[in-house]
Structure formats: C-alpha cells, structure tokens
Design a protein around this motif. Structure first.
Motif, PDB file in Angstrom:
ATOM      1  N   ILE A  51       0.988  -1.146  -0.171  1.00 37.74           N
ATOM      2  CA  ILE A  51      -0.075   0.117  -0.113  1.00 37.74           C
ATOM      3  C   ILE A  51       0.869   1.276  -0.210  1.00 37.74           C
ATOM      4  O   ILE A  51       1.407   1.683   1.007  1.00 37.74           O
ATOM      5  CB  ILE A  51      -1.003  -0.054   1.219  1.00 37.74           C
ATOM      6  N   TRP A  52       1.181   1.853  -1.089  1.00 36.98           N
ATOM      7  CA  TRP A  52       1.871   2.995  -1.339  1.00 36.98           C
ATOM      8  C   TRP A  52       1.243   4.296  -1.216  1.00 36.98           C
ATOM      9  O   TRP A  52       0.397   4.689  -1.770  1.00 36.98           O
ATOM     10  CB  TRP A  52       2.515   3.170  -2.903  1.00 36.98           C
ATOM     11  N   LYS A  53       1.515   4.897  -0.045  1.00 40.36           N
ATOM     12  CA  LYS A  53       0.446   5.983   0.573  1.00 40.36           C
ATOM     13  C   LYS A  53       1.460   7.356   0.209  1.00 40.36           C
ATOM     14  O   LYS A  53       2.166   7.863   1.069  1.00 40.36           O
ATOM     15  CB  LYS A  53       0.215   5.808   2.019  1.00 40.36           C
ATOM     16  N   VAL A  54       1.193   8.111  -1.008  1.00 39.89           N
ATOM     17  CA  VAL A  54       2.038   8.772  -1.501  1.00 39.89           C
ATOM     18  C   VAL A  54       1.896  10.355  -0.704  1.00 39.89           C
ATOM     19  O   VAL A  54       2.872  11.076  -0.918  1.00 39.89           O
ATOM     20  CB  VAL A  54       1.818   8.970  -3.154  1.00 39.89           C
ATOM     21  N   HIS A  55       0.693  10.405  -0.030  1.00 41.76           N
ATOM     22  CA  HIS A  55       0.558  11.539   0.755  1.00 41.76           C
ATOM     23  C   HIS A  55       0.700  11.172   2.401  1.00 41.76           C
ATOM     24  O   HIS A  55       0.454  12.328   2.873  1.00 41.76           O
ATOM     25  CB  HIS A  55      -0.638  12.258   0.540  1.00 41.76           C
ATOM     26  N   GLY A  56       1.493  10.361   2.570  1.00 38.90           N
ATOM     27  CA  GLY A  56       1.608   9.846   4.141  1.00 38.90           C
ATOM     28  C   GLY A  56       0.352   9.281   4.663  1.00 38.90           C
ATOM     29  O   GLY A  56      -0.791   8.626   3.804  1.00 38.90           O
ATOM     30  N   SER A  57       0.336   9.061   6.201  1.00 37.30           N
ATOM     31  CA  SER A  57      -0.685   8.374   6.572  1.00 37.30           C
ATOM     32  C   SER A  57      -0.885   8.873   7.941  1.00 37.30           C
ATOM     33  O   SER A  57       0.041   9.564   8.649  1.00 37.30           O
ATOM     34  CB  SER A  57      -0.081   6.924   6.679  1.00 37.30           C
ATOM     35  N   LEU A  58      -2.064   8.500   8.646  1.00 36.19           N
ATOM     36  CA  LEU A  58      -2.273   8.737  10.040  1.00 36.19           C
ATOM     37  C   LEU A  58      -1.528   8.361  10.928  1.00 36.19           C
ATOM     38  O   LEU A  58      -1.388   9.021  12.083  1.00 36.19           O
ATOM     39  CB  LEU A  58      -3.608   8.512  10.417  1.00 36.19           C
ATOM     40  N   ASP A  59      -0.938   7.272  10.904  1.00 34.57           N
ATOM     41  CA  ASP A  59       0.036   6.710  11.698  1.00 34.57           C
ATOM     42  C   ASP A  59       1.511   6.935  11.361  1.00 34.57           C
ATOM     43  O   ASP A  59       2.261   6.154  12.082  1.00 34.57           O
ATOM     44  CB  ASP A  59      -0.236   5.118  11.927  1.00 34.57           C
ATOM     45  N   TRP A  60       1.889   7.945  10.654  1.00 35.48           N
ATOM     46  CA  TRP A  60       3.185   8.193  10.363  1.00 35.48           C
ATOM     47  C   TRP A  60       3.551   9.483  11.167  1.00 35.48           C
ATOM     48  O   TRP A  60       2.945  10.382  11.113  1.00 35.48           O
ATOM     49  CB  TRP A  60       3.346   8.393   8.835  1.00 35.48           C
ATOM     50  N   PHE A  61       4.451   9.480  12.004  1.00 36.81           N
ATOM     51  CA  PHE A  61       5.005  10.589  12.711  1.00 36.81           C
ATOM     52  C   PHE A  61       6.499  11.138  12.695  1.00 36.81           C
ATOM     53  O   PHE A  61       7.269   9.734  12.694  1.00 36.81           O
ATOM     54  CB  PHE A  61       4.607  10.444  14.320  1.00 36.81           C
TER      55      PHE A  61
END
Length: 334
Positions: A177-187
């Motif tokens: 799953i390539w999340k090109v705009h980031g993710s809620l669980d990335w900090f």
C-alpha cells in the motif's frame, strides 16, 4: 456493448489499484468541503504573525466564496507554522473518522469491498498486489486484515514501526500500500526520524503527523523521506503493471497520473475507473485524451443507475444497476 466482458478482460490482467478520496467517502470520511469548514471553525491563528493572520483571512474568504480547499491553499501563501496547524487539524478530523470506522468493523462481520476484491485476486497465482493511494486513512489496511492478508506500507510490523525496504517483509502473499501523501500513523519523532504508531487518539507530545496537505508546502515535503521512497516505489509499480483499476480517484494528483497516463496512452495499458462522478480531469485525460483502452463508470441519476463510458463505444450507455461503486463493480467480476 459487452462492458461485462471488457471489465473482466481488464481485471484478468491483475490491475494495480489506485484509491482516491472517493473510495473513503463511501465510508463517510470527510471530503475537502467538510475539511475546509472544520479548518475555518477551529484554526486559531492569534499566536501567529500578522502576515499569517492576514493570509488566513484571505484563505477563509476564498473558501467562503466557493473556491475549493486545494485551490485556496495554492492561492494564498501559507507559512510553515500555518501549514503545521492545518496538518494537525486535518489529522484530528480524519483520525477520529478512521477510528470510528475501525471500531464499527469490529462489531459486525461485514467485509470491506476492497478486501473482497483482494481476496478474489489472490485466488490466482498472484503473490503481490500493489495499491497506490492519496488517502491518509487506513481503510486499505483494515480491508487487508479482515481478509487475513499481510500488508506493507514502507515500515516494519509492530507497535513501534520503523522504515523498512520491501525485501525485509517476506510473506507468501502481500499487498503493498503506497501512501504517497502519508498516513495517519506516520509521525516525525523527537529524533527527527519517521516512525509508525498505530491507533493513537491524540498526537503524542513532541511528535508531528506525516501527512501532506494541499498547498505549496506539498511539493517541498514530498521530496523528503519517507515520501521520496514511497513515490519511487509507486512509480515502479505503475511502470510494471499491465492494467489499472481506479476507485474514487479524480486524476488530480501530480504524483500519480503522469506515469499512469503515459503507460495508458503510449503503451495501451487498459484502465478501469469506478467513481461517484467523473471529474473534468478524467474526461480530459482519459475519455477525451489519447487513451485507447478504458472503461469508466459513474453514478447516474440515482444510486441504482450507472453511466458507462467505454473505448469500445462512441456514446455513453445508461444501465439500471449500481456498477459505479466498488461493491457494484465487483458484481461484474464475481
């Protein structure tokens, strides 16, 4: 028109899946309009510079006049401090909705339509499926886990996840799953590295959400890690795919569509689009562009009506069925 056969032929080529905001809107996630209203009501700029305060007034005026959120963020010069406030508020809104969907999924046995699709695809000899998404939410991850499918988003597994190469996660079958705009669980941590922390209801002190909101800062942030690596892997996935399935994606993101359109227009790769309403960008790039193999389905006058645009036909066809949602589209395949 045998659009059923066309859909099945394109699907038989194991499509790369592209998820846009429409895929999440189907579960009640806020769109740009709702987010814009929340930002106007909850963003306190009294502690920022006079210039920021003036820009914020201009930004709110643009939204209130009918300008969409992304356009407004490009029209007004937004400082890094103001961008940080926008990111924090965006995280707060989307995260709550995301957790509500997760909790509701625990209370029932309903499957995610995406999960049904992935399970069906894995019944073949496929060992890896690629998903590219512009969404921050974790609905794709939930869909995988409900189906007992391992997923990889650029990080190791666990409660405190760190960046990892795809080769480090070895399982018999896997969805990238390539999340090109980031993710809620990335900090970003106090150490200035990026880690994964799952299912937090509040942002930890000293940590900063890694989601890319629209606006001029968007282009600067995506040149940094982990976005740079994620976008590179997404590009590789697009290049190697033989077919594409776009769900709720409006073709308005510069990180995805250039390579996608190049593959479809120059190499004839087939593309299927299912969405609530075809955007002007879809009409421009796909239906009226140089794409020769496409099937695009949008909602008609009501939920149980679909309008189908096909490269095999000169005019659109109206069908009295729900084929425009992912759930409806699956009836063409199964």
């Amino acid at each position: 028109m045998s659009f059923e056969k066309q859909a099945q032929d394109y699907y038989a080529m194991a499509p790369l899946i592209v998820l846009g905001s429409g895929a999440s809107a189907a579960y009640g996630m806020s769109g740009m309009g709702s987010l814009a209203n929340y930002l106007i009501e909850h963003t306190d700029v009294s502690d920022l510079s006079k210039n920021d305060q003036s820009n914020w007034v201009s930004f709110c005026d643009a939204l209130n006049s009918g300008v969409d959120l992304e356009s407004a963020l490009h029209q007004v010069q937004i400082s890094e401090a103001l961008t940080d406030k926008i990111i924090n508020h965006t995280w707060t809104v989307i995260n709550k909705e995301d957790l509500d969907i997760f909790k509701n999924s625990l209370e029932g046995n309903d499957r995610f339509s995406l999960g049904i699709l992935l399970s069906h695809m894995f019944k073949s000899s496929i060992s890896t499926i690629n998903i590219i998404t512009t969404n921050y939410d974790r609905l794709a991850e939930y869909a995988c886990e409900k189906e007992n499918i391992h997923h990889y988003t650029g990080f190791t597994h666990g409660y405190f996840r760190q960046l990892a190469q795809p080769s480090e996660v070895k399982v018999s079958r896997k969805t990238n799953i390539w999340k090109v705009h980031g993710s809620l669980d990335w900090f970003e941590s106090p150490l200035k590295d990026v880690i994964g922390l799952s299912h937090l209801e509040k942002i930890p002190v000293g940590y900063f959400p890694q989601i890319v909101t629209p606006g001029t800062q968007k282009y600067q942030r995506t040149h940094l890690e982990p976005y740079r690596s994620i976008i590179n892997n997404a590009d590789l996935a697009i290049t190697s795919a033989a077919s594409y399935l776009c769900v709720g994606y409006g073709f308005n993101d510069e990180h995805i569509q250039p390579k996608l359109m190049s593959k479809c227009a120059r190499q004839g790769a087939p593309i299927t689009i299912v969405t609530y309403a075809l955007s002007e960008a879809i009409k421009r790039h796909v239906i009226n562009g140089g794409v020769n193999n496409y099937l695009a389905i949008e909602r008609g006058a009501h939920d149980d009506q679909s309008v189908i645009y096909s490269s095999l036909e000169k005019a659109p066809v109206v069908v009295e069925k729900n084929l425009w949602s992912l759930q409806g589209y699956l009836t063409l395949l199964m």
